[in-house]
Design a protein around this motif. Structure first.
Motif, PDB file in Angstrom:
ATOM      1  N   ARG A   1       0.845  -1.206   0.000  1.00  0.00           N
ATOM      2  CA  ARG A   1       0.000   0.000   0.000  1.00  0.00           C
ATOM      3  C   ARG A   1       0.876   1.250   0.000  1.00  0.00           C
ATOM      4  NH1 ARG A   1      -2.218  -2.216   4.490  1.00  0.00           N
ATOM      5  NH2 ARG A   1      -3.839  -3.730   4.048  1.00  0.00           N
ATOM      6  N   GLU A   2       1.954   1.208   0.773  1.00  0.00           N
ATOM      7  CA  GLU A   2       2.857   2.364   0.849  1.00  0.00           C
ATOM      8  C   GLU A   2       3.479   2.663  -0.514  1.00  0.00           C
ATOM      9  OE1 GLU A   2       4.757   5.700   2.139  1.00  0.00           O
ATOM     10  OE2 GLU A   2       3.107   4.615   3.059  1.00  0.00           O
ATOM     11  N   LEU A   3       3.861   1.625  -1.256  1.00  0.00           N
ATOM     12  CA  LEU A   3       4.400   1.855  -2.602  1.00  0.00           C
ATOM     13  C   LEU A   3       3.363   2.534  -3.495  1.00  0.00           C
ATOM     14  CD1 LEU A   3       6.391  -1.442  -3.239  1.00  0.00           C
ATOM     15  CD2 LEU A   3       7.311   0.857  -2.823  1.00  0.00           C
ATOM     16  N   PHE A   4       2.108   2.120  -3.390  1.00  0.00           N
ATOM     17  CA  PHE A   4       1.060   2.756  -4.176  1.00  0.00           C
ATOM     18  C   PHE A   4       0.907   4.217  -3.756  1.00  0.00           C
ATOM     19  CE2 PHE A   4      -2.416   1.795  -7.116  1.00  0.00           C
ATOM     20  CZ  PHE A   4      -3.101   2.989  -7.080  1.00  0.00           C
ATOM     21  N   ARG A   5       0.968   4.465  -2.458  1.00  0.00           N
ATOM     22  CA  ARG A   5       0.863   5.841  -1.951  1.00  0.00           C
ATOM     23  C   ARG A   5       1.997   6.713  -2.491  1.00  0.00           C
ATOM     24  NH1 ARG A   5      -2.047   7.398   2.242  1.00  0.00           N
ATOM     25  NH2 ARG A   5      -3.465   5.924   3.193  1.00  0.00           N
ATOM     26  N   ILE A   6       3.186   6.149  -2.561  1.00  0.00           N
ATOM     27  CA  ILE A   6       4.320   6.894  -3.117  1.00  0.00           C
ATOM     28  C   ILE A   6       4.041   7.247  -4.574  1.00  0.00           C
ATOM     29  CG2 ILE A   6       6.751   6.707  -3.805  1.00  0.00           C
ATOM     30  CD1 ILE A   6       7.143   5.036  -1.190  1.00  0.00           C
ATOM     31  N   THR A   7       3.442   6.328  -5.300  1.00  0.00           N
ATOM     32  CA  THR A   7       3.147   6.556  -6.714  1.00  0.00           C
ATOM     33  C   THR A   7       2.193   7.733  -6.900  1.00  0.00           C
ATOM     34  OG1 THR A   7       3.476   4.213  -7.176  1.00  0.00           O
ATOM     35  CG2 THR A   7       2.299   5.478  -8.835  1.00  0.00           C
TER      36      THR A   7
ATOM     37  N   CYS B   1      -8.396  -0.247  -5.871  1.00  0.00           N
ATOM     38  CA  CYS B   1      -7.660  -0.926  -4.790  1.00  0.00           C
ATOM     39  C   CYS B   1      -8.413  -0.827  -3.465  1.00  0.00           C
ATOM     40  CB  CYS B   1      -6.247  -0.367  -4.662  1.00  0.00           C
ATOM     41  SG  CYS B   1      -5.127  -0.936  -5.959  1.00  0.00           S
ATOM     42  N   VAL B   2      -8.948   0.336  -3.163  1.00  0.00           N
ATOM     43  CA  VAL B   2      -9.705   0.519  -1.922  1.00  0.00           C
ATOM     44  C   VAL B   2     -10.946  -0.374  -1.937  1.00  0.00           C
ATOM     45  CG1 VAL B   2     -11.031   2.157  -0.525  1.00  0.00           C
ATOM     46  CG2 VAL B   2      -8.851   2.877  -1.563  1.00  0.00           C
ATOM     47  N   HIS B   3     -11.697  -0.339  -3.029  1.00  0.00           N
ATOM     48  CA  HIS B   3     -12.917  -1.137  -3.118  1.00  0.00           C
ATOM     49  C   HIS B   3     -12.623  -2.634  -3.116  1.00  0.00           C
ATOM     50  CE1 HIS B   3     -14.643   2.725  -4.473  1.00  0.00           C
ATOM     51  NE2 HIS B   3     -15.700   2.274  -3.835  1.00  0.00           N
ATOM     52  N   THR B   4     -11.570  -3.033  -3.797  1.00  0.00           N
ATOM     53  CA  THR B   4     -11.231  -4.459  -3.864  1.00  0.00           C
ATOM     54  C   THR B   4     -10.834  -5.002  -2.499  1.00  0.00           C
ATOM     55  OG1 THR B   4     -10.602  -4.316  -6.186  1.00  0.00           O
ATOM     56  CG2 THR B   4      -9.665  -6.136  -4.920  1.00  0.00           C
ATOM     57  N   GLU B   5     -10.009  -4.249  -1.773  1.00  0.00           N
ATOM     58  CA  GLU B   5      -9.620  -4.710  -0.437  1.00  0.00           C
ATOM     59  C   GLU B   5     -10.846  -4.802   0.472  1.00  0.00           C
ATOM     60  OE1 GLU B   5      -6.496  -3.759   3.198  1.00  0.00           O
ATOM     61  OE2 GLU B   5      -6.109  -2.917   1.200  1.00  0.00           O
ATOM     62  N   ARG B   6     -11.726  -3.811   0.406  1.00  0.00           N
ATOM     63  CA  ARG B   6     -12.941  -3.843   1.224  1.00  0.00           C
ATOM     64  C   ARG B   6     -13.818  -5.035   0.827  1.00  0.00           C
ATOM     65  NH1 ARG B   6     -15.159   0.838   0.204  1.00  0.00           N
ATOM     66  NH2 ARG B   6     -14.239   1.909   1.956  1.00  0.00           N
TER      67      ARG B   6
ATOM     68  N   HIS C   1      -4.503 -12.842  -2.205  1.00  0.00           N
ATOM     69  CA  HIS C   1      -5.161 -12.274  -3.389  1.00  0.00           C
ATOM     70  C   HIS C   1      -5.277 -10.747  -3.261  1.00  0.00           C
ATOM     71  CE1 HIS C   1      -7.717 -11.874  -6.853  1.00  0.00           C
ATOM     72  NE2 HIS C   1      -8.591 -11.208  -6.123  1.00  0.00           N
ATOM     73  N   ILE C   2      -5.596 -10.267  -2.072  1.00  0.00           N
ATOM     74  CA  ILE C   2      -5.642  -8.813  -1.847  1.00  0.00           C
ATOM     75  C   ILE C   2      -4.270  -8.218  -2.148  1.00  0.00           C
ATOM     76  CG2 ILE C   2      -5.907  -6.994  -0.105  1.00  0.00           C
ATOM     77  CD1 ILE C   2      -7.954  -8.912   1.304  1.00  0.00           C
ATOM     78  N   LEU C   3      -3.228  -8.861  -1.653  1.00  0.00           N
ATOM     79  CA  LEU C   3      -1.862  -8.401  -1.915  1.00  0.00           C
ATOM     80  C   LEU C   3      -1.575  -8.384  -3.417  1.00  0.00           C
ATOM     81  CD1 LEU C   3       1.017  -7.662  -1.025  1.00  0.00           C
ATOM     82  CD2 LEU C   3       1.464 -10.112  -0.840  1.00  0.00           C
ATOM     83  N   ARG C   4      -1.961  -9.446  -4.106  1.00  0.00           N
ATOM     84  CA  ARG C   4      -1.724  -9.518  -5.542  1.00  0.00           C
ATOM     85  C   ARG C   4      -2.438  -8.392  -6.278  1.00  0.00           C
ATOM     86  NH1 ARG C   4      -3.810 -10.374 -10.131  1.00  0.00           N
ATOM     87  NH2 ARG C   4      -5.867 -10.769  -9.280  1.00  0.00           N
ATOM     88  N   GLU C   5      -3.669  -8.112  -5.888  1.00  0.00           N
ATOM     89  CA  GLU C   5      -4.432  -7.033  -6.528  1.00  0.00           C
ATOM     90  C   GLU C   5      -3.722  -5.686  -6.365  1.00  0.00           C
ATOM     91  OE1 GLU C   5      -7.503  -6.402  -8.200  1.00  0.00           O
ATOM     92  OE2 GLU C   5      -7.407  -8.531  -8.681  1.00  0.00           O
ATOM     93  N   ILE C   6      -3.284  -5.396  -5.153  1.00  0.00           N
ATOM     94  CA  ILE C   6      -2.614  -4.118  -4.901  1.00  0.00           C
ATOM     95  C   ILE C   6      -1.310  -4.052  -5.692  1.00  0.00           C
ATOM     96  CG2 ILE C   6      -1.557  -2.627  -3.163  1.00  0.00           C
ATOM     97  CD1 ILE C   6      -3.545  -3.918  -1.126  1.00  0.00           C
ATOM     98  N   ALA C   7      -0.524  -5.120  -5.665  1.00  0.00           N
ATOM     99  CA  ALA C   7       0.754  -5.144  -6.383  1.00  0.00           C
ATOM    100  C   ALA C   7       0.541  -5.006  -7.889  1.00  0.00           C
ATOM    101  CB  ALA C   7       1.505  -6.429  -6.056  1.00  0.00           C
ATOM    102  N   HIS C   8      -0.428  -5.732  -8.404  1.00  0.00           N
ATOM    103  CA  HIS C   8      -0.736  -5.701  -9.835  1.00  0.00           C
ATOM    104  C   HIS C   8      -1.061  -4.274 -10.285  1.00  0.00           C
ATOM    105  CE1 HIS C   8      -2.404  -7.376 -13.581  1.00  0.00           C
ATOM    106  NE2 HIS C   8      -3.457  -6.613 -13.393  1.00  0.00           N
ATOM    107  N   HIS C   9      -1.930  -3.622  -9.539  1.00  0.00           N
ATOM    108  CA  HIS C   9      -2.349  -2.287  -9.934  1.00  0.00           C
ATOM    109  C   HIS C   9      -1.322  -1.220  -9.560  1.00  0.00           C
ATOM    110  CE1 HIS C   9      -5.936  -3.788 -11.630  1.00  0.00           C
ATOM    111  NE2 HIS C   9      -6.329  -4.345 -10.496  1.00  0.00           N
ATOM    112  N   SER C  10      -0.445  -1.498  -8.629  1.00  0.00           N
ATOM    113  CA  SER C  10       0.663  -0.579  -8.354  1.00  0.00           C
ATOM    114  C   SER C  10       1.568  -0.458  -9.574  1.00  0.00           C
ATOM    115  CB  SER C  10       1.479  -1.064  -7.156  1.00  0.00           C
ATOM    116  OG  SER C  10       0.774  -0.906  -5.966  1.00  0.00           O
TER     117      SER C  10
END
Length: 168
Positions: A18-24, A51-56, A138-147
């Motif tokens: 999540r932090e990497l996405f925030r940096i982006t 990402c927010v909706h998917t994690e929720r 899977h949540i991790l994969r989604e965030i990484a994929h979209h990052s």
């Protein structure tokens, strides 16, 4: 490794991604977040929203374990947009709340091996049961994929990229 240690590692890796996405998305305004920079329809704001909706969505599946759930395909279109009433700051704050809930849920799951029913969908008409661990991954994969998508969009937007921005 103890189960508690594994849970904390999962939480830590999710937080790091999540932090990497925030940096982006650091330093962009809402107008930039809505801007397309490639032939794709994807935008930084849309990816953040997704990402927010998917994690929720997946943490709700983990918590509720509804054996009759169905994926709501009507939400798919709006999930990849930063709506006029949304802001990057607002979505990041919302993600903080979701992330806290995710960490709490991971810590309180009875067992990471528990089978969890997943929603049926047009592309998956048969109910599938996945382990709680698989869903967290899977949540991790989604965030990484979209990052990765977000990093390309950001670089096309203004030349910034996550690797170099991490140093600042």
């Amino acid at each position: 490794m103890t189960i508690e240690h594994e849970r904390e590692e999962l939480i830590m890796v999710l937080a790091g991604q999540r932090e990497l996405f925030r940096i982006t998305v650091r330093g962009i305004d809402d107008e930039q977040a809505r801007q397309r920079t490639t032939v794709s329809e994807l935008t930084l704001g849309g990816l953040l929203s997704h990402c927010v909706h998917t994690e929720r969505h997946w943490t709700t599946i983990l918590a509720e374990r509804d054996p009759n759930s169905e994926f709501d395909v009507s939400r798919m279109d709006s999930e990849y947009r930063l709506d006029p009433d949304q802001t990057v700051a607002g979505l990041l704050a919302e993600w903080d709340v979701v992330a806290e809930h995710t960490a709490k849920l991971i810590r309180e799951l009875p067992n990471l091996e528990d089978a969890v029913p997943t929603p049926t969908a047009p592309w998956a008409p048969e109910r599938v049961w996945l382990s709680a661990r698989y869903i967290v991954l899977h949540i991790l994969r989604e965030i990484a994929h979209h990052s990765g998508h977000a990093d390309i969009i950001r670089e096309a937007l203004d030349g910034a990229n996550t690797t170099y921005q991490r140093a600042n």
